[in-house]
Design a protein around this motif. Structure first.
Motif, short mmCIF file in Angstrom:
data_model
loop_
_atom_site.label_atom_id
_atom_site.label_comp_id
_atom_site.label_asym_id
_atom_site.label_seq_id
_atom_site.Cartn_x
_atom_site.Cartn_y
_atom_site.Cartn_z
N ARG A 285 61.31 60.01 116.11
CA ARG A 285 61.40 61.51 116.29
C ARG A 285 60.50 62.10 117.62
O ARG A 285 59.45 61.79 117.81
CB ARG A 285 60.92 62.10 115.04
CG ARG A 285 61.22 63.57 115.10
CD ARG A 285 60.64 64.35 113.72
NE ARG A 285 61.51 63.80 112.44
CZ ARG A 285 60.92 63.15 111.68
NH1 ARG A 285 59.74 62.70 111.51
NH2 ARG A 285 61.81 62.61 110.53
N THR B 95 72.26 56.21 119.59
CA THR B 95 71.66 55.19 119.72
C THR B 95 71.75 54.61 121.16
O THR B 95 72.62 54.72 121.96
CB THR B 95 72.61 53.98 118.89
OG1 THR B 95 72.54 54.42 117.58
CG2 THR B 95 72.08 52.69 119.05
N SER C 67 64.10 65.81 117.60
CA SER C 67 65.28 65.23 117.49
C SER C 67 65.02 63.89 117.22
O SER C 67 63.87 63.16 117.55
CB SER C 67 66.05 65.40 119.08
OG SER C 67 65.34 64.66 119.97
N GLU C 68 65.92 63.22 116.56
CA GLU C 68 65.78 61.74 116.24
C GLU C 68 66.75 60.67 116.87
O GLU C 68 67.81 60.90 116.74
CB GLU C 68 65.71 61.51 114.68
CG GLU C 68 65.20 60.10 114.24
CD GLU C 68 64.78 60.04 112.88
OE1 GLU C 68 64.35 58.89 112.23
OE2 GLU C 68 64.31 61.07 112.18
N VAL C 69 66.09 59.63 117.50
CA VAL C 69 67.08 58.62 118.15
C VAL C 69 66.72 57.15 117.78
O VAL C 69 65.63 56.97 117.37
CB VAL C 69 66.99 58.96 119.58
CG1 VAL C 69 67.75 57.76 120.49
CG2 VAL C 69 66.97 60.34 120.08
N GLU C 70 67.80 56.56 117.54
CA GLU C 70 67.49 54.81 117.39
C GLU C 70 67.54 54.42 118.59
O GLU C 70 68.25 54.31 119.56
CB GLU C 70 68.72 54.43 116.52
CG GLU C 70 68.75 52.73 116.57
CD GLU C 70 69.90 52.34 115.87
OE1 GLU C 70 69.73 51.22 114.96
OE2 GLU C 70 71.15 52.70 116.15
N PRO D 280 68.73 56.91 108.07
CA PRO D 280 68.14 57.87 108.99
C PRO D 280 69.29 58.70 109.93
O PRO D 280 70.27 57.96 110.05
CB PRO D 280 67.39 56.99 110.02
CG PRO D 280 67.02 55.89 109.40
CD PRO D 280 68.22 55.54 108.45
N TYR E 121 63.66 53.76 114.94
CA TYR E 121 64.04 55.15 115.03
C TYR E 121 62.65 55.70 115.48
O TYR E 121 61.57 55.60 115.20
CB TYR E 121 64.29 55.75 113.64
CG TYR E 121 65.69 54.95 113.47
CD1 TYR E 121 66.89 55.97 113.54
CD2 TYR E 121 65.85 53.81 112.59
CE1 TYR E 121 68.03 55.52 113.10
CE2 TYR E 121 67.26 53.49 112.52
CZ TYR E 121 68.23 54.31 112.80
OH TYR E 121 69.55 53.86 112.20
N ALA F 193 69.90 59.65 113.14
CA ALA F 193 69.76 59.69 114.55
C ALA F 193 70.95 60.34 115.30
O ALA F 193 71.99 60.36 114.66
CB ALA F 193 69.28 58.29 115.12
N THR F 194 70.87 60.90 116.09
CA THR F 194 71.87 61.77 117.09
C THR F 194 72.66 60.80 117.91
O THR F 194 73.48 61.01 118.32
CB THR F 194 71.36 62.98 117.78
OG1 THR F 194 70.14 62.66 118.63
CG2 THR F 194 70.74 64.06 116.83
#
Length: 124
Positions: A102, A66, A107-110, A61, A100, A63-64
């Motif tokens: 969305r 963590t 936007s996607e973040v862990e 993935p 993760y 992600a932008t």
């Protein structure tokens, strides 16, 4: 729930080449370095370097960031209340539990809840 630490994610094919300029920039040695599946992770200051071959990186993935949180379940519930969707996990990794998400804006973040010994070693 609290945010304990946030990392900017940097992608590299070679962790040994990526870390020296960050060591000089941050002024300290990496506080975390470990293999994770087909990748190697290195954390220094507020950077998380993810080193992988292009083939391995293509399967991960993107992600932008963590974000290390104090309570993963509370974080997941709060994000869901704002329209976020879990895209992977929750599951266990070498540093603790993670997933993760969305966000409603795309936007996607862990999100990670570290094992207590990591919190004690790195954040206190």
């Amino acid at each position: 729930m609290a945010i304990l630490k946030t990392y900017a994610r940097l992608w590299s094919e070679d962790l040994d080449a990526a870390l020296p300029p960050l060591v000089e920039l941050v002024g300290e040695e990496p506080h975390l370095r470990l293999p994770f599946g087909e990748v190697e992770l290195g954390a220094i200051g507020d950077f998380l370097v993810i080193a992988a071959t292009p083939q391995a990186a293509a399967n991960l993935p993107r992600a932008t960031a963590t974000v290390v949180v104090s309570d993963l379940g509370e974080t997941q519930a709060m994000l869901a209340s704002h329209g976020a969707e879990v895209t992977f996990g929750p599951t266990q990794g070498p540093t603790g539990s993670y997933f993760y998400a969305r966000h409603a804006d795309g936007s996607e973040v862990e999100y990670v809840q570290w094992r207590p010994e990591l919190v004690a070693r790195i954040l206190t």
